[in-house]
Scaffold this motif. Structure first.
Motif, PDB file in Angstrom:
ATOM      1  N   ASP A   1      -2.230  51.143 -28.790  1.00  0.00           N
ATOM      2  CA  ASP A   1      -2.500  50.604 -30.128  1.00  0.00           C
ATOM      3  C   ASP A   1      -2.938  49.137 -30.040  1.00  0.00           C
ATOM      4  O   ASP A   1      -2.314  48.259 -30.612  1.00  0.00           O
ATOM      5  N   TYR A   2      -4.010  48.911 -29.292  1.00  0.00           N
ATOM      6  CA  TYR A   2      -4.504  47.540 -29.124  1.00  0.00           C
ATOM      7  C   TYR A   2      -5.907  47.442 -29.704  1.00  0.00           C
ATOM      8  O   TYR A   2      -6.572  48.458 -29.931  1.00  0.00           O
ATOM      9  N   LYS A   3      -6.334  46.203 -29.935  1.00  0.00           N
ATOM     10  CA  LYS A   3      -7.700  45.944 -30.361  1.00  0.00           C
ATOM     11  C   LYS A   3      -8.343  45.013 -29.335  1.00  0.00           C
ATOM     12  O   LYS A   3      -7.695  44.059 -28.890  1.00  0.00           O
ATOM     13  N   SER A   4      -9.577  45.269 -28.977  1.00  0.00           N
ATOM     14  CA  SER A   4     -10.279  44.389 -28.039  1.00  0.00           C
ATOM     15  C   SER A   4     -11.564  43.883 -28.667  1.00  0.00           C
ATOM     16  O   SER A   4     -12.218  44.597 -29.430  1.00  0.00           O
ATOM     17  N   ILE A   5     -11.910  42.630 -28.350  1.00  0.00           N
ATOM     18  CA  ILE A   5     -13.161  42.061 -28.862  1.00  0.00           C
ATOM     19  C   ILE A   5     -14.327  42.548 -28.013  1.00  0.00           C
ATOM     20  O   ILE A   5     -15.353  42.965 -28.520  1.00  0.00           O
ATOM     21  N   LEU A   6     -14.153  42.487 -26.700  1.00  0.00           N
ATOM     22  CA  LEU A   6     -15.202  42.953 -25.790  1.00  0.00           C
ATOM     23  C   LEU A   6     -14.598  43.897 -24.762  1.00  0.00           C
ATOM     24  O   LEU A   6     -13.389  43.864 -24.502  1.00  0.00           O
ATOM     25  N   LYS A   7     -15.464  44.686 -24.178  1.00  0.00           N
ATOM     26  CA  LYS A   7     -15.018  45.705 -23.242  1.00  0.00           C
ATOM     27  C   LYS A   7     -15.962  45.704 -22.051  1.00  0.00           C
ATOM     28  O   LYS A   7     -17.190  45.737 -22.224  1.00  0.00           O
ATOM     29  N   VAL A   8     -15.390  45.633 -20.862  1.00  0.00           N
ATOM     30  CA  VAL A   8     -16.209  45.705 -19.653  1.00  0.00           C
ATOM     31  C   VAL A   8     -16.111  47.121 -19.128  1.00  0.00           C
ATOM     32  O   VAL A   8     -15.027  47.607 -18.820  1.00  0.00           O
ATOM     33  N   ASP A   9     -17.258  47.803 -19.041  1.00  0.00           N
ATOM     34  CA  ASP A   9     -17.230  49.184 -18.571  1.00  0.00           C
ATOM     35  C   ASP A   9     -17.321  49.257 -17.067  1.00  0.00           C
ATOM     36  O   ASP A   9     -16.656  50.051 -16.426  1.00  0.00           O
ATOM     37  N   GLN A  10     -18.186  48.424 -16.525  1.00  0.00           N
ATOM     38  CA  GLN A  10     -18.395  48.514 -15.100  1.00  0.00           C
ATOM     39  C   GLN A  10     -18.732  47.155 -14.539  1.00  0.00           C
ATOM     40  O   GLN A  10     -19.453  46.373 -15.149  1.00  0.00           O
ATOM     41  N   ILE A  11     -18.189  46.900 -13.368  1.00  0.00           N
ATOM     42  CA  ILE A  11     -18.510  45.664 -12.672  1.00  0.00           C
ATOM     43  C   ILE A  11     -19.158  46.064 -11.355  1.00  0.00           C
ATOM     44  O   ILE A  11     -18.563  46.762 -10.550  1.00  0.00           O
ATOM     45  N   ASP A  12     -20.402  45.653 -11.176  1.00  0.00           N
ATOM     46  CA  ASP A  12     -21.094  45.963  -9.938  1.00  0.00           C
ATOM     47  C   ASP A  12     -21.077  44.706  -9.071  1.00  0.00           C
ATOM     48  O   ASP A  12     -21.866  43.785  -9.273  1.00  0.00           O
ATOM     49  N   VAL A  13     -20.146  44.692  -8.112  1.00  0.00           N
ATOM     50  CA  VAL A  13     -19.965  43.480  -7.309  1.00  0.00           C
ATOM     51  C   VAL A  13     -21.196  43.209  -6.464  1.00  0.00           C
ATOM     52  O   VAL A  13     -21.615  42.054  -6.293  1.00  0.00           O
ATOM     53  N   ALA A  14     -21.813  44.262  -5.941  1.00  0.00           N
ATOM     54  CA  ALA A  14     -22.989  44.083  -5.075  1.00  0.00           C
ATOM     55  C   ALA A  14     -24.160  43.508  -5.872  1.00  0.00           C
ATOM     56  O   ALA A  14     -24.794  42.535  -5.474  1.00  0.00           O
ATOM     57  N   GLN A  15     -24.414  44.099  -7.022  1.00  0.00           N
ATOM     58  CA  GLN A  15     -25.540  43.639  -7.857  1.00  0.00           C
ATOM     59  C   GLN A  15     -25.158  42.432  -8.706  1.00  0.00           C
ATOM     60  O   GLN A  15     -26.007  41.849  -9.375  1.00  0.00           O
ATOM     61  N   ARG A  16     -23.894  42.113  -8.707  1.00  0.00           N
ATOM     62  CA  ARG A  16     -23.368  41.000  -9.508  1.00  0.00           C
ATOM     63  C   ARG A  16     -23.672  41.160 -10.999  1.00  0.00           C
ATOM     64  O   ARG A  16     -24.052  40.198 -11.680  1.00  0.00           O
ATOM     65  N   THR A  17     -23.554  42.359 -11.490  1.00  0.00           N
ATOM     66  CA  THR A  17     -23.766  42.572 -12.925  1.00  0.00           C
ATOM     67  C   THR A  17     -22.507  43.142 -13.575  1.00  0.00           C
ATOM     68  O   THR A  17     -21.727  43.841 -12.943  1.00  0.00           O
ATOM     69  N   ILE A  18     -22.344  42.792 -14.835  1.00  0.00           N
ATOM     70  CA  ILE A  18     -21.220  43.292 -15.615  1.00  0.00           C
ATOM     71  C   ILE A  18     -21.787  44.020 -16.825  1.00  0.00           C
ATOM     72  O   ILE A  18     -22.669  43.491 -17.506  1.00  0.00           O
ATOM     73  N   GLU A  19     -21.306  45.205 -17.055  1.00  0.00           N
ATOM     74  CA  GLU A  19     -21.708  45.902 -18.272  1.00  0.00           C
ATOM     75  C   GLU A  19     -20.693  45.610 -19.368  1.00  0.00           C
ATOM     76  O   GLU A  19     -19.551  46.033 -19.301  1.00  0.00           O
ATOM     77  N   VAL A  20     -21.143  44.866 -20.362  1.00  0.00           N
ATOM     78  CA  VAL A  20     -20.244  44.447 -21.443  1.00  0.00           C
ATOM     79  C   VAL A  20     -20.662  45.113 -22.742  1.00  0.00           C
ATOM     80  O   VAL A  20     -21.846  45.150 -23.061  1.00  0.00           O
ATOM     81  N   GLU A  21     -19.711  45.624 -23.471  1.00  0.00           N
ATOM     82  CA  GLU A  21     -20.037  46.101 -24.814  1.00  0.00           C
ATOM     83  C   GLU A  21     -18.970  45.631 -25.815  1.00  0.00           C
ATOM     84  O   GLU A  21     -17.956  45.054 -25.413  1.00  0.00           O
ATOM     85  N   LEU A  22     -19.242  45.864 -27.081  1.00  0.00           N
ATOM     86  CA  LEU A  22     -18.273  45.446 -28.095  1.00  0.00           C
ATOM     87  C   LEU A  22     -16.994  46.254 -27.951  1.00  0.00           C
ATOM     88  O   LEU A  22     -17.033  47.435 -27.612  1.00  0.00           O
ATOM     89  N   GLY A  23     -15.863  45.631 -28.208  1.00  0.00           N
ATOM     90  CA  GLY A  23     -14.576  46.299 -28.077  1.00  0.00           C
ATOM     91  C   GLY A  23     -14.251  47.165 -29.283  1.00  0.00           C
ATOM     92  O   GLY A  23     -15.019  47.240 -30.248  1.00  0.00           O
ATOM     93  N   ASN A  24     -13.084  47.781 -29.232  1.00  0.00           N
ATOM     94  CA  ASN A  24     -12.729  48.752 -30.282  1.00  0.00           C
ATOM     95  C   ASN A  24     -12.392  48.102 -31.623  1.00  0.00           C
ATOM     96  O   ASN A  24     -12.196  48.788 -32.620  1.00  0.00           O
ATOM     97  N   ILE A  25     -12.346  46.761 -31.658  1.00  0.00           N
ATOM     98  CA  ILE A  25     -12.107  46.078 -32.928  1.00  0.00           C
ATOM     99  C   ILE A  25     -13.286  46.352 -33.876  1.00  0.00           C
ATOM    100  O   ILE A  25     -13.150  46.262 -35.095  1.00  0.00           O
ATOM    101  N   PHE A  26     -14.426  46.684 -33.296  1.00  0.00           N
ATOM    102  CA  PHE A  26     -15.630  46.903 -34.110  1.00  0.00           C
ATOM    103  C   PHE A  26     -15.916  48.376 -34.386  1.00  0.00           C
ATOM    104  O   PHE A  26     -16.947  48.707 -34.954  1.00  0.00           O
ATOM    105  N   GLU A  27     -15.004  49.236 -33.952  1.00  0.00           N
ATOM    106  CA  GLU A  27     -15.207  50.657 -34.237  1.00  0.00           C
ATOM    107  C   GLU A  27     -14.994  50.929 -35.721  1.00  0.00           C
ATOM    108  O   GLU A  27     -14.217  50.263 -36.384  1.00  0.00           O
ATOM    109  N   GLU A  28     -15.689  51.949 -36.223  1.00  0.00           N
ATOM    110  CA  GLU A  28     -15.529  52.350 -37.626  1.00  0.00           C
ATOM    111  C   GLU A  28     -14.075  52.703 -37.899  1.00  0.00           C
ATOM    112  O   GLU A  28     -13.431  53.340 -37.079  1.00  0.00           O
ATOM    113  N   LYS A  29     -13.606  52.243 -39.045  1.00  0.00           N
ATOM    114  CA  LYS A  29     -12.208  52.561 -39.362  1.00  0.00           C
ATOM    115  C   LYS A  29     -12.124  53.766 -40.282  1.00  0.00           C
ATOM    116  O   LYS A  29     -12.965  53.984 -41.094  1.00  0.00           O
TER     117      LYS A  29
END
Lengths: 271, 271
Positions: free
Chosen positions: B243-271
């Protein structure tokens, strides 16, 4: 937006952009009025901000003309805020076993933190400050409050390196009270060469921790703009740092009587 | 004070007193004008505060009539702020050895902290919150920012008891990621029975730490108003808290490519 509404919005606009040079042309575009109207607005805002100890509003003429709001309280207000904080410190249930003083409630209240931030920012308003430095844990809220007013970032020194900090720069320092050698660490990417650093902390006794932070500033090839602490405790002997400013000073703690003698710190001494 | 100046001062007055019921008689005394003039001022202030996403100004009629300013941003602005923060997270030099994410610079900048505070305060604006709780170290600036907007105190849980905290209440908790038993502690005088507590933190993976704080809230005989984190990391398996709320969510961290996949957290989900 008519003048009445513009004054409301403009006031909020300035309050949210402390210490920044704002372009008058852009502001005049924002409100879709002539620069002369903006200048008239600023006459009202300036007067109120100064009378009410909100801050100083400076306007700069010319084609690149700008306006800058600097949060500022008078010496008198600064002293009054410190006296209010001193009252809180005198509450008798603050004294802990060993003569320690409980501060967490004071430093967990936004209104108190704002006062502390204002007093420190007031003291350093004519100095260059690029970043505020503190050490975990209780210094953090103070650093944040000062940084917010100055509109600069703050960095947090730790006693142990963490995997979430990346490469760190570590220094050893001598604890002023117990003469032990300790370690402190700061993420290497926290500071850039040549930045001006203001060190803040909640409490200072022998100043060992402050001295450690000073050496960190040095190791990062940065400059020290000043050292400010909320509370200066009683200390026998010579402190490791003497160029500090304190908001309040505890002269004596009577554990049996549960009383603390608090007076204004050296930030209020005549210059 | 003429209306023009009064509007400037009144705007600042309200901005500095969020979430408080302010007495209209006292305000009318402060400005030495009739209550009807104050009501007219409030029409302008109200309109601008709503149009500019500063907050909501409510007036309450009657002889004890009052006004209350609640900082408030729209869903849209809240989402925009989160997207701005997501951009910062995507910078490629954030990935540290072991796939950790460097956040200290983001969480050391007053402007970012204000955004985080606004988003969280926005989410809980209709809930009773008496105090904000976090755990040292990186959660502190977030707690302070939320507490400032809500005008309530914040308390800091620690991993080790300190002599400056007085009597403490300690709980053991299971780290969600490593399944070790750890300890956390909070000064006994930090909370009173029956208070409503909002837990915030910077980062959540297995939610072990959050779960520990939840049990602390319980042990203090307090109520949980909610749990909000800045960043939710990738986690395989079941989290200890759902039962938490998050502002942002990291789905995947690619250490080799040095990229982070960031999306909006569940605080922005439809209620």
């Amino acid at each position: 937006m008519k003048r009445n509404e513009r004054l409301v919005d403009f006031t909020n606009f300035l309050l949210n952009r402390p210490n920044r040079m704002l372009n008058l042309n852009e502001i005049s575009k924002r409100y879709e009025v002539a620069k002369s109207s903006i200048s008239e607005d600023l006459v009202f805002i300036k007067r109120v901000f100064e009378d009410q100890n909100i801050g100083i509003v400076e306007t700069f003429p010319g084609s690149l003309g700008g306006v800058r709001f600097t949060p500022y309280i008078s010496d008198e207000v600064s002293r009054d805020r410190a006296l209010e904080l001193a009252e809180l410190l005198r509450e008798e249930n603050r004294i802990l076993p060993g003569g320690y003083i409980y501060l967490s409630d004071i430093l967990g209240h936004p209104a108190n933190l704002k006062k502390i931030g204002q007093i420190i920012a007031h003291e350093y308003c004519d100095k260059q400050i690029d970043v505020v430095m503190t050490i975990a844990t209780k210094g953090i809220p103070i650093a944040q409050s000062v940084a917010e007013i100055l509109d600069v970032p703050f960095v947090i020194v730790r006693r142990d390196p963490k995997v979430t900090e990346g490469a760190t720069l570590n220094v050893n320092y001598m604890s002023g009270s117990s003469s032990r050698v300790e370690n402190m660490t700061l993420s290497k990417r926290s500071l850039s060469i040549g930045q001006s650093v203001l060190i803040v902390d909640d409490f200072m006794k022998g100043a060992g921790t402050i001295n450690g932070m000073k050496s960190l500033v040095h190791e990062f090839d940065c400059f020290l703009s000043g050292v400010a602490v909320f509370l200066e405790g009683p200390f026998k002997g010579e402190r490791l740092v003497d160029d500090y400013k304190s908001i309040l000073k505890v002269d004596q703690i009577d554990v049996a009587q549960r009383t603390i003698e608090v007076e204004l710190g050296n930030i209020f001494e005549e210059k």
